[in-house]
Each structure stands twice: as structure tokens, then as C-alpha cells.
Enzyme design. Structure first.
Site, PDB file in Angstrom:
ATOM      1  N   HIS A  59      53.279  29.305 -40.047  1.00  0.00           N
ATOM      2  CA  HIS A  59      54.209  29.892 -41.223  1.00  0.00           C
ATOM      3  C   HIS A  59      53.453  31.281 -41.661  1.00  0.00           C
ATOM      4  O   HIS A  59      53.961  31.618 -42.797  1.00  0.00           O
ATOM      5  CB  HIS A  59      55.126  29.292 -42.013  1.00  0.00           C
ATOM      6  CG  HIS A  59      55.620  27.937 -41.315  1.00  0.00           C
ATOM      7  ND1 HIS A  59      54.882  26.936 -41.334  1.00  0.00           N
ATOM      8  CD2 HIS A  59      56.835  27.563 -40.930  1.00  0.00           C
ATOM      9  CE1 HIS A  59      55.586  25.846 -40.695  1.00  0.00           C
ATOM     10  NE2 HIS A  59      56.975  26.548 -40.355  1.00  0.00           N
TER      11      HIS A  59
ATOM     12  N   HIS B 237      60.582  28.729 -34.231  1.00  0.00           N
ATOM     13  CA  HIS B 237      59.367  28.567 -33.488  1.00  0.00           C
ATOM     14  C   HIS B 237      59.640  28.074 -31.976  1.00  0.00           C
ATOM     15  O   HIS B 237      58.841  27.983 -31.045  1.00  0.00           O
ATOM     16  CB  HIS B 237      58.767  27.269 -33.872  1.00  0.00           C
ATOM     17  CG  HIS B 237      58.109  27.154 -35.397  1.00  0.00           C
ATOM     18  ND1 HIS B 237      57.415  27.958 -35.688  1.00  0.00           N
ATOM     19  CD2 HIS B 237      58.875  26.424 -36.548  1.00  0.00           C
ATOM     20  CE1 HIS B 237      57.199  27.958 -37.378  1.00  0.00           C
ATOM     21  NE2 HIS B 237      58.339  26.875 -37.578  1.00  0.00           N
TER      22      HIS B 237
END
Ligand SMILES: Nc1ncnc2c1ncn2[C@@H]1O[C@H](COP(=O)(O)OP(=O)(O)O)[C@@H](O)[C@H]1O
Ligand SMILES: Nc1ncnc2c1ncn2[C@@H]1O[C@H](COP(=O)(O)OP(=O)(O)O)[C@@H](O)[C@H]1O
Ligand SMILES: [Mg+2]
Ligand SMILES: [Mg+2]
Ligand SMILES: [Mg+2]
Ligand SMILES: [Mg+2]
Lengths: 343, 206, 343, 206
Positions: free
Chosen positions: C223, C60
Site C-alpha cells: 500500500h 490488489h
């Protein structure tokens, strides 16, 4: 592999106007939108200082809107998508920037940017606006051979010029010194780019050029200009091993040099990849006896969501290191003053 | 055919703008093959702007017409091509100071000044796959002709041939230069525009 | 529309180690890599202050490695790709962060992050490490209905918590006050995300989920977790018109409120699009009588090269505004001290 | 069958690790359908780490075996599943303080403690499409059996049935929960792992 074709825009012909409106609304503490799509500082520079202006095609954000602010540019003239602004708008930008110390018009070398800036200077002369200078900047070693540096294109390495020149022009200098500093940084900077993918034109929604999923191209320009040809994609380390040596040879950078390093994400490369690429750059530079003063990994000059990067090196001395460390407060380029860093 | 007045020049620009607008999508498609696909839209938009600005002028001189067209191209178009097409009219306009009526010889000088300006600015030679490949032969043919109607006709034919000749060239200027071999097989959009503009000039004035 | 499948990495199993090495080498003036993949500040905080720790899955970036530094986190524990670090590593992070004022472990609410942090706190208790607290943070209104806020996921709005809490813990406060401040920001923050595309897993190279070229999904998680379902892609304005009202209703935000706004790029959205989206947000907030204190448009929490964004609002009072304006110097989050901004 | 010694437990973990490793790719594929495709790699990696750590212990007690396995899963695996699978062994280990030999009843208590810990930590109920759907029936069947070999056999059968039952469930925990309807039709990878671990336990010890 196809590029994303749906963009979150409203109307193709309103892209530039709407994006500048949104950008300047979001960062009204730093910039304002004035005249015909001029991005100027919210608080102008003090009287008597050299002002910095740049015009460029839009579509490369944060270049250059995000680099207007203290320690950076005074005015940016945003053109249409991938299209340099016309000369009259550049003259307006020069007028808006002028605070009595002269105006340096910076050009990242592409035909449109150069031609329009030259025309703008002719207009200035005709209109009696003096104390304006042009500096043409380039860094992309793939676009013309060594010895023909002045034919090369401008690419991500010019962000070194913007940062260091911006800091320099916050101090007391004259226009000639500012231009000389820009040329000094340019002449110590070399870059090479690569890409793994195409991207869609924000206007037409069409893919800008075709590229196979397992291909990469070394030397691709900021608008998809061909570089040194296509080849099969490599690993991160192998890619750096291919790209770094020609950069080092070109200047040349040598053992004992101190450098700034920039890995510029052209759009949809991930930071994960930039970090892994940088690891190899650091290893190879250490082997070559070259010291990294500061590194800098982010998306500064983008080509929409193109997946690629440019590697740029700038050789620095004490003057340039100090300019690097000087504060800057653009929306997308911030440098804290040295004494505030560990507050 | 009589010498041209300011009204004739305004009419000329209008016919050029109309002809280019009619072929806008074709020009975009040509540019999509070798550049970024915007040539038809930008040149037709800038010429339409020129027509509009000229229409707003009260009693314009020939120089006003040419200068207004130059500015519309320079500023309404932007990019390298705006600078190139704009310079063509800008350099011509410099020849029109205090001129009221334009002979064929005057027009030949005007076009030649424009061409010289374009080449000085853009550094393109014949054979580089740019608008110069249509403009240079057109300007030469115009100068060599005997009178106005035949001069426009000769120039239009030369421009068309010149534009067509770009199809098999490797580009050395403009965006297409970065395409290398891939640009071969496509005519240059700027050269095609020049051919359209001279074709419009050769049409009998309504 | 397929996602890019070639990534510039070396070996899938070396991604995390190599990227942390590259990141910490590039920003050695700000961070260092210590122990088992701990990112700590290059210059630790003064003795006696509350330290801030966060563990999270990698993939991320710049979350959260780029947010370690003065005015921000003290330690980040980087997990494997999209996988929270285990409890023992979190305990190590807590030990590394502790400078005598207690340690606040921040959790962006996802099962893995919460479970491992809870286990870590049990280990701390067993090992006699006291003055450690856990704060669970969430903001994504699509992941659980109003009234069940504590079931919601953490997403980009938590960057408000990180910034404001980071500034707060540079001052003199105790652990309870730090936790209360984190909860105050959380309870004034709401977010909603959307995506236009999938992305490839950096490990397998496989596309994480399928999405048609003309589809978008509102509420998609960091996700690729499903949100409120797929629909045809809309224009920028229509997308904001769909997403902003549920955010405003949820808190609710009301006329007279002052807010911070974040548009977080989940990877390959362009700044051009964020600017155009923000324009509409600003228009709609003005209509609703809500004042924007500062806006903030960039890629903070990414899901590789996913093309999407999250819109987050945080209601602020004088205390929170001052914390927003306080300096910060993470590699990917910089705020200049107020007096240095117009140097 | 005799009560289990530390050596038997070490052997048990080794068999489980081997069986899961053999099915790694199948587990990855199951997880790719409902999650992120890493379950086989992470659980087999963590179990291999447990075997290696256990091998490095000098004269371990039963508690050492169980605790080492717990730590390998917790820290070597990470994520929610590391916490869940690790907790199963961690809570069991708490029952093994000063225990040298483990009767079937001891083992039943151990497994029950593990299950309780898993559910306390992860909040999953039977029917939520998680490893609990295999673990809960296995633990019950183990406790209900008369002796060791039949207990493992019964537990393995119950776990297999439980894992299979997850195929038609909507997930309410784990990553698959965010897939909604799309997870239906695929067995839960964690439940499948539990079935493999009990199947390995039921194999005759070499
Ligand atoms: N240096 C140059 N000299 C002459 N003509 C040029 C030059 N550069 C570009 N052109 C002309 O401009 C045309 C492209 O115009 P256009 O598509 O409007 O501009 P852009 O390439 O900026 O999108 C080319 O087809 C070519 O004829
Ligand atoms: N809250 C929970 N309770 C019980 N089991 C869970 C829970 N969350 C996840 N699991 C189990 O974890 C498995 C996924 O494991 P794995 O793929 O290794 O982890 P991740 O989802 O983090 O990638 C699921 O199949 C499920 O059986
Ligand atoms: Mg163009
Ligand atoms: Mg074009
Ligand atoms: Mg995982
Ligand atoms: Mg998984």
C-alpha cells in the site's frame, strides 16, 4: 501526464537478448531458446503435425513468447523492439518448427510483419523448402473501413486465432485445413482498442507520443498508431457504450450468436478496470441477445506500460467452442483439460 | 568514367554507409518526429554490417556485393524498412548474374529493377511520403543522364529534391501513416536516407 | 513523474461491487458471487475436506479473487479498497466454505486483516462454529528485523503458501496438518519489494504518495508503506544485486537448496523488465549453488498501476515440489496436471 | 444530571455521528496526509449506519445500543480502524448486560473496558500516534470527574489535548507507521475523531 521513463533494464541494445534469456530460463519446462533468438517448445510436437510459426516485434510481451507451448505455437521469432524480424530469421524459424506436416506462418497484419513473411516465403521457395503457407490476420475495425477488411491491422482479437488454431493443429489436420481454420476465426473476429496514456520507449526512454491527462483515444494501435481521434475521457460504462456498437455492427454480431470475449490490457490498466468494463460488456451483450461462451480478461498484447485496452469478440460454433476448451500450456496462456478442471 | 567493377561497387556501398552513419542522429531525430526514432540507427547499422560482410568476401563478383548488401539490410534491419531497402538491392542483384563490368545503362537498369521491386513489395507511390519519393526521381534522372559522373550527380540532386518534397506530405505508408496530420512538416527519414546514399555515390571516388 | 489519474470506473463508491460482478460474470465456470461479496467456487469442494478462506482489501487484483478455484481457495471475502473486511463478513465466508473438514482462515499479515480475523474467530466461538483455525502469514524481510519474523508484513511470497496449501487441501488432511503446512511454507519463504512509482487511489483519484522520476524505494509495501528508504534508480542487474543478498541471508538460503522463485509485478512493470530481472536472479542463484525448481513471473498482488516488483524465494523439498506441480484452476492461477502438460 | 437511559445513549451516538459527519472532509484530509484519505468517510459512514440501525430497534436496551454501534463500526467500516473503534463499543457492551440506567461510575467503567479492549486488540500505547492518545486521557479524566456534565466536559478537553499531542509524534501503529518521519506534523485522524466524539458527548443534550 507523463509516462514512466526509468525502466529496469541494463543496456538498451541488450534488451531483447537479455529478456529472452531470462524468459526461457524461467520457463525451461515449456520453452527453449535456440538459434538466433528462436523460442521453441521444450518438447517438440509429434511428427507429421502442422507446425505454427509467428514472428513479431518485441515489446508486446507476453506476445508472443508466452504463447509457445503445447496447444499453441511451435516457434516464435522475436524481433527487435517493435520491429518485425527479417526474412532469413523467419526461414530459420520455419526450419525449426517443421515436423513433417507443413508449416503455417501466421502474420498479425502490420507492414513489417507482412513484408518480411512474404520475403521469407520467397526464400523458402528458392531454397526448396515446400509445404509452407502464409496466413495474414487482422481484426482492428478502426484501421480500415468495412469492405476493406484485408487492409486492417492485427490486434488483440488475434489471440482467438492463436488459441483455436493452436488446438486445431494438435489434432490431425493438413496445412490447407489449418489455414482455413485460421481464416474462419479471423473472419468471425472484430476488435477495437482505446488508450488513456502514452508510454516510454524502452530503448530511448522517450515518451512515444504525447497525451493529455484527461484525454483518451479510441482505435489506437499497438504502437500508438492514431485511431479515430482524441476525446475527453469517459466513464467505464460510457466507454463500452461507445466501443461495443461499432464492433457489433461490423461483423455483424446478431441475436442468437455465441461469442468469446477478450478484454486485453495494453499494459498498466488494472484488472479492477477490466472487470468493471466487462460488467458493462456482459450487460450490453445480454440486451442484444448475444451469449458469451467464455470471457477472458488479461494482458496478452501489451505496448509497454500503456494504459488502455482492446475489446475483441469472436463468434463461435461448436467446433470453435471445443477448440477453445482444449488444453494449452504456454507460459502465459494456460487452459486445463476439461476433465482436470474440477479435480 | 569507366564501367564499374566489383571493387567500385564495394567502394560505393562503403561511401554510402559512411555518409549515412555520419548523419545517424539527424535521421533518428527525423524518425522520432514521424515514427519510432530508430531509422538512423537501424539503417546505419545494417549498412555497416554490409560493409563488414563484403570485406569478408574473397574475390566477390558484382552480384555478390549487391546480394550481400541486400541480405544485410533484410536481416540486419528487420521491420518494413529492412524489407524495403533490402528488396531494392535484392532485385538489383538479380540483374547482375554473370556480369563483371557495369555500364551506366546497366546501372540504370539495376536501379530501375530495384525501384520496381520496392514498389511491388511496399505498394508506395510517389507522394505517399516514403523513400520512394526520393528514389523514383533519382532513378529517372540517372537513366536520363549522358554518362556516369553526371548520372550520379543528377540522381543525387533529384533525390535531394524528392526527399525535401516529403516535408509537406501526408504519409500513406510506413509508421508515419498512423500519425495523420501530425506527420506534416517533417521530411520522411527513409527518403532522406536515399538522398544521402545518392549524394555519397556522386562524391568523387577517393 | 505523476501517476495516471483517470481510471476507467463508474462511481468510486461502486468500484468493489461492480468489479466483483464483472469478474464473476466473466469467469462463471470457476467462481460465483454469493451473499455479501463472497467469491466462492462454482463447484464446491468434496465433503469432508479442509476449506481455505481468505479476506483482504480490494485493489490488489488478481489477489485474491483470481485465486479461488480447484487447487486453491474455497472462499475469498473481498473488502473495500485497501481495507480488510469486517469480522461478520469473515464469519459468513467461513460458513460458506465449510464442507465438514474444518476451515482454515488465512491472513496475510497486515493490522486490519489480523484484527478482523481474530474478531471473526471470537464470533465463531460465540456462535458455536468450531473447527476453525487462523494462520498468520508473513514474508517481507524489510518490515521487521530477523528474529521478529512474526511482526513482518505479508506480501507476494505468500502466493507460494496459497498454491501449495491449496493443493494440500485438495487431498485428505485435517485442519491441524493444513495449518502446519501453511506455516512450513511461510517459514521457508522470504520476500523483498521495490517500487519506481506511486499510483493513484481509485477512490479519490489522488496520487497515493509522491515519488521523483529518478527515485526507487526498496522495501515498499503493498500500500506504499515505506521500506528501507529512497535512492536513485538503478539498472536491472544492480537492483537484483542489491535485493537478493539480504533475502538469501535472512532464511538463510544455502548452496544445495532448491527454491521456487516469484517475481511479482506490482502493476505497471512490464514482463520485459521481469524477464531481464529474472535473468540476473538465475545467474546469482546459480553462483550461490541454489537450484531453481520453478520460476513464476507475473502480476499476482498488485497496487493498482504501481511500477515495482517483489522478489520472493521459497525453499522446497519433495513434498512442496509435488504440491507445486499439482493442478490448479483459478481465473488467474492455472497449473496443468503433470500428465496433461505435453498433450 | 440523571443517570443515562437507553434513549440517552441513542441520543449520544446520534450527536457523535452528527459531529463526525460535519467534520468528514477535515478528517479525510488529515488521513490523506498520513494514511489513505478515507478516515472521515469510513467513520462517518459507519456511525450513520449505527444511527440508522438503532432507529430500527424496537425498545432497545442500553446494551442493544452499544452492541449495534459496535457492529456497525466493525462491519460497516472494516480495516484496522473498524476493528479498533468497533472493539471499543463491543467491550463496553459486555458491561451492559441487564443494565437499564447508567450512572457516571457505570459509564466510567464502560469507557475503561472499551479502552482496555482497544489496547488489547491493537497493541497501541499512548505516544504511538493513534486514537489511544485521545481516548486514554479522556477515559481517565471522565473517571476522575465528580458528575456527568463535568465528566463529559473534562473528557472532551483531555481528548482534544491528546489529539493535538499526536501532531509531533512518530506513528507506531496504523498506516501512518509506514510513513516514518513523513507523518510528523500531522495530527492523527483517529485521535481527532475521538476528540470530536467526546466534544459531541459534552454538548448539552437538545
Ligand atoms: N511501404 C513502404 N514503401 C516504401 N518505403 C517505406 C514503406 N514503409 C516504410 N518505408 C520507409 O521506411 C522508413 C522508416 O524506416 P525505419 O524507421 O527504419 O523503420 P520502422 O518504421 O520500422 O521503424 C520510412 O521513412 C519510409 O521511407
Ligand atoms: N493498532 C491501532 N490501535 C489504535 N488505533 C489504531 C490502530 N491502527 C489504526 N488506528 C487508528 O485508525 C486510524 C485510521 O483510520 P482509518 O483511516 O479509518 O483506517 P485505515 O488506516 O484502515 O484507512 C488511525 O488514525 C488510528 O488512530
Ligand atoms: Mg522501428
Ligand atoms: Mg523507425
Ligand atoms: Mg483505509
Ligand atoms: Mg485511512
Amino acid at each position: 501526464m507523463s509516462a514512466r521513463t526509468h525502466k529496469l533494464i541494463n543496456r538498451p541494445d541488450a534488451i531483447v537478448a537479455e529478456m529472452l534469456e531470462g524468459f526461457c530460463a524461467a520457463y525451461s519446462d515449456i520453452v527453449q531458446l535456440t538459434g538466433d533468438r528462436l523460442i521453441t517448445r521444450a518438447q517438440p510436437k509429434a511428427q507429421g503435425k502442422v507446425a505454427l510459426v509467428i514472428g513479431n516485434g518485441s515489446g508486446h510481451e507476453p506476445a508472443m513468447v508466452g504463447w509457445v507451448g503445447p496447444g499453441l505455437f511451435d516457434v516464435n521469432i522475436a524481433g527487435e523492439i517493435f520491429t518485425a524480424p527479417g526474412p532469413q530469421r523467419i526461414v530459420e524459424g520455419i526450419r525449426a518448427a517443421d515436423c513433417g506436416g507443413g508449416v503455417l506462418v501466421c502474420v498479425s497484419h502490420h507492414a513489417g510483419d507482412r513484408l518480411n513473411a512474404e520475403l521469407a516465403l520467397e526464400l523458402c521457395e528458392a531454397e526448396g523448402i515446400d509445404n509452407v503457407e502464409l496466413v495474414i490476420l487482422y481484426d482492428d475495425i478502426s484501421s480500415a473501413p468495412k469492405g476493406q477488411e484485408a487492409e486492417r491491422r492485427g490486434t488483440a482479437g488475434l489471440f482467438f486465432v492463436w488459441k483455436l488454431l493452436g488446438a486445431f493443429c494438435e489434432g490431425d489436420c493438413d496445412l490447407a485445413a489449418a489455414k482455413a481454420l485460421a481464416e474462419k476465426v479471423r473472419d468471425n473476429t472484430r476488435s477495437l482498442a482505446m488508450s488513456l496514456s502514452s508510454c516510454a520507449s524502452p530503448i530511448t526512454g522517450e515518451v512515444m507520443f504525447e497525451m493529455a491527462a484527461d484525454e483518451m483515444e479510441i482505435g489506437m494501435g499497438l504502437h500508438g498508431e492514431v485511431g479515430m481521434g482524441r476525446q475527453k475521457s469517459l466513464s467505464a460504462d460510457a466507454t463500452i457504450d461507445l466501443m461495443l456498437p461499432p464492433i457489433l455492427e461490423d461483423l455483424p454480431f446478431a441475436a442468437g450468436d455465441e461469442v468469446l470475449v477478450l478484454l486485453n490490457n495494453s499494459g498498466s490498466l488494472t484488472l479492477m478496470e477490466l472487470f468493471i468494463l466487462y460488467r458493462r460488456v456482459a450487460q450490453r451483450l445480454a440486451e442484444a441477445g448475444i451469449t458469451v461462451y467464455r470471457a477472458w480478461l488479461d494482458a496478452y498484447a501489451t505496448t509497454q506500460e500503456m494504459a488502455g485496452f482492446a475489446l475483441s469478440l469472436c463468434r463461435v460454433d461448436e467446433q470453435l467452442k471445443a477448440l477453445w476448451d482444449a488444453p494449452a500450456n504456454g507460459a502465459y496462456m494456460k487452459q486445463l483439460p476439461p476433465d482436470a478442471k474440477d479435480s | 568514367m569507366h564501367d564499374l567493377t566489383a571493387k567500385d561497387l564495394a567502394d560505393l556501398i562503403k561511401r554510402m554507409a559512411g555518409r549515412v552513419l555520419a548523419e545517424r542522429e539527424m535521421l533518428n531525430r527525423l524518425d522520432a518526429a514521424t515514427g519510432d526514432g530508430d531509422h538512423g540507427s537501424s539503417i546505419s547499422g545494417a549498412l555497416a554490417l554490409a560493409v563488414q560482410k563484403i570485406g569478408a568476401l574473397a574475390e566477390p563478383s558484382p552480384q555478390d556485393i549487391w546480394l550481400t548488401t541486400a541480405k544485410a539490410l533484410l536481416n540486419g534491419m528487420g521491420g518494413a524498412s529492412g524489407a524495403i531497402f533490402g528488396t531494392f538491392f535484392l532485385k538489383g542483384a538479380a540483374k547482375l548474374k554473370d556480369v563483371e563490368r557495369i555500364s551506366q545503362a546497366d546501372m540504370a537498369a539495376l536501379l530501375a529493377a530495384g525501384l520496381a521491386g520496392v514498389q511491388a513489395r511496399g505498394r508506395a507511390q510517389v507522394g505517399d511520403k516514403t523513400m520512394v519519393d526520393a528514389l523514383a526521381p533519382a532513378v529517372a534522372a540517372f537513366a536520363a543522364a549522358a554518362d556516369f559522373p553526371s548520372a550520379w550527380r543528377a540522381a543525387a540532386d533529384a533525390a535531394a529534391t524528392g526527399a525535401e518534397s516529403t516535408r509537406d506530405m501526408l504519409a500513406r505508408q510506413g509508421r508515419a501513416k498512423y500519425l495523420g496530420e501530425r506527420a506534416i512538416g517533417h521530411a520522411d527519414p527513409g527518403a532522406t536516407t536515399i538522398a544521402l546514399m545518392f549524394a555519397a555515390a556522386a562524391e568523387p571516388s577517393p
